[in-house]
Design a protein around this motif. Sequence first.
Motif, PDB file in Angstrom:
ATOM      1  N   PHE A  14       0.821  -1.204   0.000  1.00 38.03           N
ATOM      2  CA  PHE A  14       0.000   0.000   0.000  1.00 38.03           C
ATOM      3  C   PHE A  14       0.853   1.250   0.000  1.00 38.03           C
ATOM      4  O   PHE A  14       0.503   2.252  -0.627  1.00 38.03           O
ATOM      5  CB  PHE A  14      -0.898  -0.061   1.243  1.00 38.03           C
ATOM      6  N   SER A  15       1.971   1.207   0.684  1.00 36.00           N
ATOM      7  CA  SER A  15       2.758   2.414   0.927  1.00 36.00           C
ATOM      8  C   SER A  15       3.412   2.981  -0.328  1.00 36.00           C
ATOM      9  O   SER A  15       3.930   4.086  -0.308  1.00 36.00           O
ATOM     10  CB  SER A  15       3.822   2.151   1.984  1.00 36.00           C
ATOM     11  N   THR A  16       3.393   2.249  -1.431  1.00 31.86           N
ATOM     12  CA  THR A  16       3.995   2.771  -2.659  1.00 31.86           C
ATOM     13  C   THR A  16       2.981   3.449  -3.575  1.00 31.86           C
ATOM     14  O   THR A  16       3.358   4.029  -4.588  1.00 31.86           O
ATOM     15  CB  THR A  16       4.663   1.639  -3.455  1.00 31.86           C
ATOM     16  N   TYR A  17       1.715   3.373  -3.218  1.00 29.79           N
ATOM     17  CA  TYR A  17       0.662   3.855  -4.102  1.00 29.79           C
ATOM     18  C   TYR A  17       0.146   5.221  -3.703  1.00 29.79           C
ATOM     19  O   TYR A  17      -0.010   5.525  -2.522  1.00 29.79           O
ATOM     20  CB  TYR A  17      -0.530   2.895  -4.087  1.00 29.79           C
ATOM     21  N   GLY A  18      -0.171   6.048  -4.703  1.00 30.81           N
ATOM     22  CA  GLY A  18      -1.015   7.189  -4.454  1.00 30.81           C
ATOM     23  C   GLY A  18      -2.445   6.694  -4.271  1.00 30.81           C
ATOM     24  O   GLY A  18      -2.807   5.610  -4.747  1.00 30.81           O
ATOM     25  N   MET A  19      -3.240   7.471  -3.545  1.00 34.66           N
ATOM     26  CA  MET A  19      -4.628   7.083  -3.299  1.00 34.66           C
ATOM     27  C   MET A  19      -5.543   8.252  -3.612  1.00 34.66           C
ATOM     28  O   MET A  19      -5.170   9.420  -3.429  1.00 34.66           O
ATOM     29  CB  MET A  19      -4.824   6.667  -1.851  1.00 34.66           C
ATOM     30  N   GLY A  20      -6.724   7.930  -4.066  1.00 33.38           N
ATOM     31  CA  GLY A  20      -7.674   8.978  -4.376  1.00 33.38           C
ATOM     32  C   GLY A  20      -9.069   8.627  -3.924  1.00 33.38           C
ATOM     33  O   GLY A  20      -9.393   7.451  -3.722  1.00 33.38           O
ATOM     34  N   TRP A  21      -9.860   9.662  -3.750  1.00 28.48           N
ATOM     35  CA  TRP A  21     -11.290   9.516  -3.506  1.00 28.48           C
ATOM     36  C   TRP A  21     -12.040  10.174  -4.661  1.00 28.48           C
ATOM     37  O   TRP A  21     -11.708  11.289  -5.074  1.00 28.48           O
ATOM     38  CB  TRP A  21     -11.707  10.185  -2.191  1.00 28.48           C
ATOM     39  N   PHE A  22     -13.026   9.473  -5.152  1.00 27.26           N
ATOM     40  CA  PHE A  22     -13.910   9.976  -6.193  1.00 27.26           C
ATOM     41  C   PHE A  22     -15.348   9.797  -5.702  1.00 27.26           C
ATOM     42  O   PHE A  22     -15.587   9.077  -4.743  1.00 27.26           O
ATOM     43  CB  PHE A  22     -13.706   9.194  -7.498  1.00 27.26           C
ATOM     44  N   ARG A  23     -16.262  10.446  -6.397  1.00 22.04           N
ATOM     45  CA  ARG A  23     -17.671  10.258  -6.056  1.00 22.04           C
ATOM     46  C   ARG A  23     -18.520  10.283  -7.319  1.00 22.04           C
ATOM     47  O   ARG A  23     -18.130  10.858  -8.337  1.00 22.04           O
ATOM     48  CB  ARG A  23     -18.158  11.321  -5.075  1.00 22.04           C
ATOM     49  N   GLN A  24     -19.675   9.648  -7.202  1.00 27.33           N
ATOM     50  CA  GLN A  24     -20.587   9.598  -8.336  1.00 27.33           C
ATOM     51  C   GLN A  24     -22.014   9.727  -7.839  1.00 27.33           C
ATOM     52  O   GLN A  24     -22.482   8.897  -7.056  1.00 27.33           O
ATOM     53  CB  GLN A  24     -20.409   8.303  -9.125  1.00 27.33           C
ATOM     54  N   ALA A  25     -22.676  10.761  -8.297  1.00 30.01           N
ATOM     55  CA  ALA A  25     -24.079  10.981  -7.977  1.00 30.01           C
ATOM     56  C   ALA A  25     -24.939  10.368  -9.087  1.00 30.01           C
ATOM     57  O   ALA A  25     -24.465  10.194 -10.213  1.00 30.01           O
ATOM     58  CB  ALA A  25     -24.365  12.470  -7.844  1.00 30.01           C
ATOM     59  N   PRO A  26     -26.189  10.049  -8.797  1.00 35.11           N
ATOM     60  CA  PRO A  26     -27.065   9.447  -9.809  1.00 35.11           C
ATOM     61  C   PRO A  26     -27.147  10.306 -11.069  1.00 35.11           C
ATOM     62  O   PRO A  26     -27.368  11.516 -10.992  1.00 35.11           O
ATOM     63  CB  PRO A  26     -28.416   9.369  -9.098  1.00 35.11           C
ATOM     64  N   ALA A  65      -6.946  13.549  -3.459  1.00 37.59           N
ATOM     65  CA  ALA A  65      -5.897  12.564  -3.686  1.00 37.59           C
ATOM     66  C   ALA A  65      -4.726  12.846  -2.767  1.00 37.59           C
ATOM     67  O   ALA A  65      -4.512  13.980  -2.319  1.00 37.59           O
ATOM     68  CB  ALA A  65      -5.451  12.578  -5.143  1.00 37.59           C
ATOM     69  N   ILE A  66      -3.946  11.801  -2.518  1.00 29.64           N
ATOM     70  CA  ILE A  66      -2.779  11.909  -1.646  1.00 29.64           C
ATOM     71  C   ILE A  66      -1.667  11.061  -2.238  1.00 29.64           C
ATOM     72  O   ILE A  66      -1.912   9.975  -2.779  1.00 29.64           O
ATOM     73  CB  ILE A  66      -3.146  11.477  -0.208  1.00 29.64           C
ATOM     74  N   SER A  67      -0.434  11.553  -2.135  1.00 29.79           N
ATOM     75  CA  SER A  67       0.705  10.828  -2.682  1.00 29.79           C
ATOM     76  C   SER A  67       1.080   9.650  -1.795  1.00 29.79           C
ATOM     77  O   SER A  67       0.567   9.489  -0.675  1.00 29.79           O
ATOM     78  CB  SER A  67       1.896  11.768  -2.845  1.00 29.79           C
ATOM     79  N   TRP A  68       2.030   8.841  -2.257  1.00 35.09           N
ATOM     80  CA  TRP A  68       2.365   7.596  -1.574  1.00 35.09           C
ATOM     81  C   TRP A  68       2.804   7.802  -0.134  1.00 35.09           C
ATOM     82  O   TRP A  68       2.532   6.975   0.726  1.00 35.09           O
ATOM     83  CB  TRP A  68       3.459   6.865  -2.360  1.00 35.09           C
ATOM     84  N   ASN A  69       3.485   8.922   0.141  1.00 35.87           N
ATOM     85  CA  ASN A  69       3.992   9.153   1.498  1.00 35.87           C
ATOM     86  C   ASN A  69       3.188  10.213   2.248  1.00 35.87           C
ATOM     87  O   ASN A  69       3.575  10.618   3.340  1.00 35.87           O
ATOM     88  CB  ASN A  69       5.453   9.575   1.440  1.00 35.87           C
ATOM     89  N   GLY A  70       2.109  10.667   1.645  1.00 38.13           N
ATOM     90  CA  GLY A  70       1.289  11.685   2.295  1.00 38.13           C
ATOM     91  C   GLY A  70       1.837  13.083   2.156  1.00 38.13           C
ATOM     92  O   GLY A  70       1.248  14.031   2.686  1.00 38.13           O
ATOM     93  N   GLY A  71       2.932  13.255   1.424  1.00 36.38           N
ATOM     94  CA  GLY A  71       3.568  14.550   1.318  1.00 36.38           C
ATOM     95  C   GLY A  71       2.836  15.538   0.442  1.00 36.38           C
ATOM     96  O   GLY A  71       3.020  16.756   0.562  1.00 36.38           O
ATOM     97  N   SER A  72       2.015  15.024  -0.444  1.00 39.42           N
ATOM     98  CA  SER A  72       1.238  15.893  -1.340  1.00 39.42           C
ATOM     99  C   SER A  72      -0.217  15.510  -1.309  1.00 39.42           C
ATOM    100  O   SER A  72      -0.558  14.320  -1.295  1.00 39.42           O
ATOM    101  CB  SER A  72       1.751  15.761  -2.780  1.00 39.42           C
ATOM    102  N   THR A  73      -1.061  16.509  -1.286  1.00 33.83           N
ATOM    103  CA  THR A  73      -2.496  16.294  -1.374  1.00 33.83           C
ATOM    104  C   THR A  73      -3.089  17.276  -2.373  1.00 33.83           C
ATOM    105  O   THR A  73      -2.483  18.318  -2.675  1.00 33.83           O
ATOM    106  CB  THR A  73      -3.205  16.476  -0.018  1.00 33.83           C
ATOM    107  N   TYR A  74      -4.256  16.925  -2.875  1.00 36.76           N
ATOM    108  CA  TYR A  74      -4.923  17.805  -3.832  1.00 36.76           C
ATOM    109  C   TYR A  74      -6.410  17.600  -3.704  1.00 36.76           C
ATOM    110  O   TYR A  74      -6.870  16.478  -3.459  1.00 36.76           O
ATOM    111  CB  TYR A  74      -4.467  17.498  -5.255  1.00 36.76           C
ATOM    112  N   TYR A  75      -7.172  18.687  -3.868  1.00 34.74           N
ATOM    113  CA  TYR A  75      -8.617  18.627  -3.663  1.00 34.74           C
ATOM    114  C   TYR A  75      -9.365  19.272  -4.827  1.00 34.74           C
ATOM    115  O   TYR A  75      -8.884  20.243  -5.437  1.00 34.74           O
ATOM    116  CB  TYR A  75      -8.995  19.355  -2.378  1.00 34.74           C
ATOM    117  N   ALA A  76     -10.536  18.763  -5.082  1.00 35.40           N
ATOM    118  CA  ALA A  76     -11.436  19.450  -5.992  1.00 35.40           C
ATOM    119  C   ALA A  76     -11.854  20.777  -5.358  1.00 35.40           C
ATOM    120  O   ALA A  76     -11.979  20.875  -4.131  1.00 35.40           O
ATOM    121  CB  ALA A  76     -12.663  18.590  -6.268  1.00 35.40           C
TER     122      ALA A  76
END
Length: 124
Positions: A29-41, A50-61
């Motif tokens: 897990f620790s090598t991957y970037g992770m993201g959250w997405f959403r979908q409305a009907p 989203a967050i980078s592999w080490n948590g050092g970078s984040t980005y938001y809508a």
Amino acid sequence: QVQLVESGGGLVQTGGSLRLSCAASGRPFSTYGMGWFRQAPGKEREFVAAISWNGGSTYYADSVKGRFTISRDNAKNTVYLQMNSLKPEDTAVYYCAVNPLGRVGVVVKEYAYWGQGTQVTVSS
């Protein structure tokens, strides 16, 4: 292969808070970037955070900036999305996903593995 399981969704009133969790199993897990997405009907899946592999970078809508916070705990193979000041327009199924490139990504095609989603409903 990576398996992702989201939890923490539910029904909340406008202005309330929820914390979503996404537990990962499988490859490191620790090598991957992770993201959250959403979908409305009836709408396309959209980027949330989203967050980078080490948590050092984040980005938001823009729509969630200042209200949502993404974080991760690599020791627990878990990524979180703290959602505050929720609005009815935040209602959607929320998905977490893996970015094998390890970086912050905002487009769906950068993400290789997806969870099953968790429903968030914000009542007015």
